[in-house]
Design a protein around this motif. Sequence first.
Motif, PDB file in Angstrom:
ATOM      1  N   ILE A 163      42.726  37.606  32.420  1.00 17.96           N
ATOM      2  CA  ILE A 163      42.749  37.688  33.888  1.00 17.96           C
ATOM      3  C   ILE A 163      43.254  39.057  34.337  1.00 17.96           C
ATOM      4  O   ILE A 163      42.659  39.713  35.202  1.00 17.96           O
ATOM      5  N   ASP A 171      40.106  40.735  36.009  1.00 21.25           N
ATOM      6  CA  ASP A 171      40.088  40.357  37.422  1.00 21.25           C
ATOM      7  C   ASP A 171      41.079  41.232  38.182  1.00 21.25           C
ATOM      8  O   ASP A 171      42.268  40.912  38.277  1.00 21.25           O
ATOM      9  N   GLN A 182      41.361  41.685  41.285  1.00 15.78           N
ATOM     10  CA  GLN A 182      41.749  41.177  42.596  1.00 15.78           C
ATOM     11  C   GLN A 182      42.851  40.134  42.524  1.00 15.78           C
ATOM     12  O   GLN A 182      43.497  39.852  43.526  1.00 15.78           O
ATOM     13  N   GLU A 183      43.063  39.560  41.337  1.00 14.67           N
ATOM     14  CA  GLU A 183      44.050  38.495  41.202  1.00 14.67           C
ATOM     15  C   GLU A 183      45.465  39.061  41.263  1.00 14.67           C
ATOM     16  O   GLU A 183      45.825  39.937  40.479  1.00 14.67           O
ATOM     17  N   ARG A 184      46.276  38.538  42.183  1.00 10.79           N
ATOM     18  CA  ARG A 184      47.626  39.041  42.362  1.00 10.79           C
ATOM     19  C   ARG A 184      48.632  38.400  41.403  1.00 10.79           C
ATOM     20  O   ARG A 184      49.660  39.008  41.089  1.00 10.79           O
ATOM     21  N   ASP A 185      48.378  37.192  40.964  1.00 16.46           N
ATOM     22  CA  ASP A 185      49.320  36.489  40.088  1.00 16.46           C
ATOM     23  C   ASP A 185      48.571  35.899  38.895  1.00 16.46           C
ATOM     24  O   ASP A 185      48.210  34.711  38.921  1.00 16.46           O
ATOM     25  N   PRO A 186      48.328  36.699  37.854  1.00 14.91           N
ATOM     26  CA  PRO A 186      47.596  36.188  36.691  1.00 14.91           C
ATOM     27  C   PRO A 186      48.271  34.999  36.013  1.00 14.91           C
ATOM     28  O   PRO A 186      47.585  34.152  35.447  1.00 14.91           O
ATOM     29  N   ARG A 191      47.405  31.883  38.038  1.00 12.07           N
ATOM     30  CA  ARG A 191      45.967  31.628  37.852  1.00 12.07           C
ATOM     31  C   ARG A 191      45.695  31.045  36.470  1.00 12.07           C
ATOM     32  O   ARG A 191      44.884  30.130  36.320  1.00 12.07           O
ATOM     33  N   SER A 192      46.393  31.553  35.462  1.00 12.49           N
ATOM     34  CA  SER A 192      46.213  31.044  34.109  1.00 12.49           C
ATOM     35  C   SER A 192      46.679  29.589  34.010  1.00 12.49           C
ATOM     36  O   SER A 192      46.013  28.759  33.372  1.00 12.49           O
TER      37      SER A 192
END
Length: 243
Positions: free
Chosen positions: A148, A152, A154-158, A161-162
């Motif tokens: 991620i 990615d 654009q993802e602020r909190d990998p 998200r994971s």
Amino acid sequence: MNRIGIAQVLRNAFLVLFRNLGIVLVIAVIYGGLGWAIAEVIGSMALDYWRPTTGQQAMVVSQVAQTIWLTIWGCIVGSWAAPATLYLWVQHEKKRPTTLYEAVNFGLNRFPRVIKAHARALFIVQLGIIVIVPGILFGLQYAFVDAIATLDTQERDPLARSRKLTAGRRGTLFRTFAVFLVWWAPTQLGGFFWLQGIGPWALALGGVVDALVLIAIDLCMVQYYLDLFRKPAAAPAAMPQSS
């Protein structure tokens, strides 16, 4: 659920690994070999500084010093090694050739972003390893963090998200991780102490193998991650029926 099977994931991972063995070995030597070689020196320095009086105390002092160092090394150098490894999969998917120069630069270019997530995830997992079960759970939750953070932008909190993406898939991820217990189980049960007794070169070689295992795992996890976003093949159009 994932549409790609464990056997196919492992086959793809080792195919990419061996197809790019020269690049992979450079990453493994820097990340694993050099890291463990320095850990051996730091362990010796810790013994000289604290001067433990018993063999058990010496083992604890050396182990703690090496673990702290390897965690720091893993946070920093691992944040380069992970995207450098994933570069190999990106090129594989695009059917483009790979070069060591591009792999190194791919890792360096993504280092500032990856280190924030990679270091947090590694630190949490390392703390969890103190009690084995939480370490395993954290490892499964954060299995997609490197992919991620690398792919990615654009993802602020990998990490969050994971955790979300691995929910419901951790059984598959655990079975994939279990394949690599062939290496991890012996090393965690004293293998690295045995290598340390042979000499610094043996410990460094063990570090290289350990890094190769981590590279293979990253190549597996990125497949599961990307598979989540692939659209299933459209169903074939129904054949017209004759009257």
